[in-house]
Design a protein around this motif. Structure first.
Motif, PDB file in Angstrom:
ATOM      1  N   TRP A   1       0.801  -1.230   0.000  1.00  0.00           N
ATOM      2  CA  TRP A   1       0.000   0.000   0.000  1.00  0.00           C
ATOM      3  C   TRP A   1       0.834   1.280   0.000  1.00  0.00           C
ATOM      4  CZ3 TRP A   1      -5.597   0.143   2.032  1.00  0.00           C
ATOM      5  CH2 TRP A   1      -6.293  -0.944   1.502  1.00  0.00           C
TER       6      TRP A   1
ATOM      7  N   ASP B   1      -4.334  -8.068   0.720  1.00  0.00           N
ATOM      8  CA  ASP B   1      -3.464  -7.741  -0.405  1.00  0.00           C
ATOM      9  C   ASP B   1      -2.038  -8.215  -0.164  1.00  0.00           C
ATOM     10  OD1 ASP B   1      -5.420  -6.642  -1.946  1.00  0.00           O
ATOM     11  OD2 ASP B   1      -4.737  -4.579  -1.788  1.00  0.00           O
TER      12      ASP B   1
ATOM     13  N   TYR C   1     -10.742  -5.400  -1.614  1.00  0.00           N
ATOM     14  CA  TYR C   1     -10.914  -3.965  -1.853  1.00  0.00           C
ATOM     15  C   TYR C   1     -12.131  -3.712  -2.738  1.00  0.00           C
ATOM     16  CZ  TYR C   1      -9.482   0.875  -2.077  1.00  0.00           C
ATOM     17  OH  TYR C   1      -9.450   2.229  -1.932  1.00  0.00           O
TER      18      TYR C   1
ATOM     19  N   GLU D   1     -15.139  -2.665  -4.791  1.00  0.00           N
ATOM     20  CA  GLU D   1     -15.791  -1.401  -5.116  1.00  0.00           C
ATOM     21  C   GLU D   1     -16.504  -0.861  -3.890  1.00  0.00           C
ATOM     22  OE1 GLU D   1     -18.454  -2.462  -8.235  1.00  0.00           O
ATOM     23  OE2 GLU D   1     -16.915  -2.333  -9.793  1.00  0.00           O
TER      24      GLU D   1
ATOM     25  N   TYR E   1     -15.481   4.297  -5.813  1.00  0.00           N
ATOM     26  CA  TYR E   1     -14.153   3.792  -6.147  1.00  0.00           C
ATOM     27  C   TYR E   1     -14.239   2.343  -6.642  1.00  0.00           C
ATOM     28  CZ  TYR E   1     -14.189   1.312  -1.656  1.00  0.00           C
ATOM     29  OH  TYR E   1     -14.515   0.486  -0.618  1.00  0.00           O
ATOM     30  N   SER E   2     -13.264   2.010  -7.473  1.00  0.00           N
ATOM     31  CA  SER E   2     -13.113   0.641  -7.974  1.00  0.00           C
ATOM     32  C   SER E   2     -11.632   0.308  -7.982  1.00  0.00           C
ATOM     33  CB  SER E   2     -13.675   0.494  -9.388  1.00  0.00           C
ATOM     34  OG  SER E   2     -15.071   0.755  -9.417  1.00  0.00           O
ATOM     35  N   GLY E   3     -11.308  -0.911  -7.575  1.00  0.00           N
ATOM     36  CA  GLY E   3      -9.933  -1.373  -7.587  1.00  0.00           C
ATOM     37  C   GLY E   3      -9.704  -2.352  -8.727  1.00  0.00           C
TER      38      GLY E   3
ATOM     39  N   GLY F   1      -1.818  -2.354  -7.859  1.00  0.00           N
ATOM     40  CA  GLY F   1      -3.253  -2.189  -7.934  1.00  0.00           C
ATOM     41  C   GLY F   1      -3.607  -0.774  -8.343  1.00  0.00           C
TER      42      GLY F   1
ATOM     43  N   VAL G   1      -6.444   2.112  -8.368  1.00  0.00           N
ATOM     44  CA  VAL G   1      -7.677   2.503  -7.683  1.00  0.00           C
ATOM     45  C   VAL G   1      -8.173   3.800  -8.307  1.00  0.00           C
ATOM     46  CG1 VAL G   1      -8.803   2.941  -5.485  1.00  0.00           C
ATOM     47  CG2 VAL G   1      -6.767   1.486  -5.558  1.00  0.00           C
TER      48      VAL G   1
ATOM     49  N   TYR H   1     -11.234   6.731  -8.396  1.00  0.00           N
ATOM     50  CA  TYR H   1     -12.299   7.359  -7.612  1.00  0.00           C
ATOM     51  C   TYR H   1     -13.097   8.287  -8.525  1.00  0.00           C
ATOM     52  CZ  TYR H   1      -9.339   5.902  -3.690  1.00  0.00           C
ATOM     53  OH  TYR H   1      -8.571   5.173  -2.809  1.00  0.00           O
TER      54      TYR H   1
END
Length: 284
Positions: A127, A184, A220, A222, A239-241, A251, A253, A255
């Motif tokens: 992250w 993750d 993660y 949506e 948001y969608s990952g 990854g 992401v 928004y």
């Protein structure tokens, strides 16, 4: 002519015959066929020549994951080729191996930059934010002003007072990000790499320590993120990952502002930031 079935034996032979012996320090003389010999591959893979020969002949049963990894190294397979080797040999992908990320491709960065009103970031399995667009800077965090060691989503959420205050539902967000982070990191094989980060966060943030000890796991996927922005006020983002193809360690992401008026106000902030940057560049 009908192509031979894509079996482990035929795949190994095909990869072996494509290699240049001279590139590996082997003599190219007195060879009846192109590529490396079986015993040369076995030598490079540090396995028995007899065992490797059996594999190319479809004998000897299923190899272990360790043997397949050794062969992948010996044959100089790319990561997609190594994964295919495991699918043929064991029927499942190899166990995830975490690799530190040095950056993203220019093409992926151009994709981020094309989303003018949509904040978007690329994060690693641990992250750390390694790429972002202008919309992400004006809506979420100006990552460019932070040292790389501080561009970590968990550090920002739990240790940055401004980011924490901007969350309309901090408790819900905090629980979710810890659970998704755990999943993750484990999926990418980064359990060892996050040890120091987790220890530091547990020492600094009692909230993080409590949530980490709950051992919750989440995807993660949506959802909706609600922020109290210093300029935009209350803003809602869907948001969608996404995984980055060929880069399981990364990854994406995205928004997307729910309200059209918020998208237009983000556009105005982005263009103002770009105008200031151009003026500063011209003055320097």
């Amino acid at each position: 002519m009908t192509k031979a079935p894509d079996t482990l034996a035929s795949y190994l032979r095909d990869r072996r015959l494509r290699l240049d012996p001279a590139a590996f320090g082997f003599s190219g003389s007195r060879r009846r066929t192109p590529g490396l010999r079986r015993e040369e591959v076995a030598q490079r893979a540090n396995i028995s020549p007899t065992w490797y020969t059996w594999l190319e002949q479809g004998r000897g049963g299923a190899p272990s994951a360790d043997v397949l990894n050794r062969i992948a190294t010996g044959l100089m397979l790319t990561e997609p080729e190594r994964q295919h080797l495991f699918m043929l040999g064991l029927g499942h992908p190899p166990e995830a191996r975490y690799r530190p990320v040095e950056g993203i491709s220019p093409r992926l960065q151009r994709l981020l930059d094309a989303m003018e009103t949509t904040p978007a970031i690329v994060r690693t399995a641990t992250w750390d934010v390694v790429a972002w667009n202008c919309a992400a800077c004006v809506v979420m965090t100006d990552y460019a002003t932070l040292p790389p060691s501080e561009r970590n989503i968990l550090k920002l959420v739990f240790c940055n007072p401004r980011v924490r205050a901007a969350q309309q539902d901090f408790d819900g967000i905090a629980r979710f990000v810890v659970a998704a982070f755990r999943a993750d990191a484990a999926r990418a094989g980064a359990s060892v790499e996050i040890t120091d980060l987790v220890s530091d966060l547990c020492a600094i943030s009692p909230d993080f320590a409590r949530l980490w000890n709950d051992n919750d796991v989440s995807l993660y996927g949506e959802g909706t993120k609600r922020l109290n922005h210093a300029v935009l006020g209350a803003i809602e983002l869907e948001y969608s990952g996404f995984s980055v193809d060929g880069r399981p360690d990364l990854g994406l992401v995205v928004y997307n502002p729910v309200r059209h008026e918020d998208a237009e106000r983000i556009r105005a902030l982005v263009r103002e930031r770009q105008r200031v940057a151009l003026e500063q560049a011209a003055a320097s």
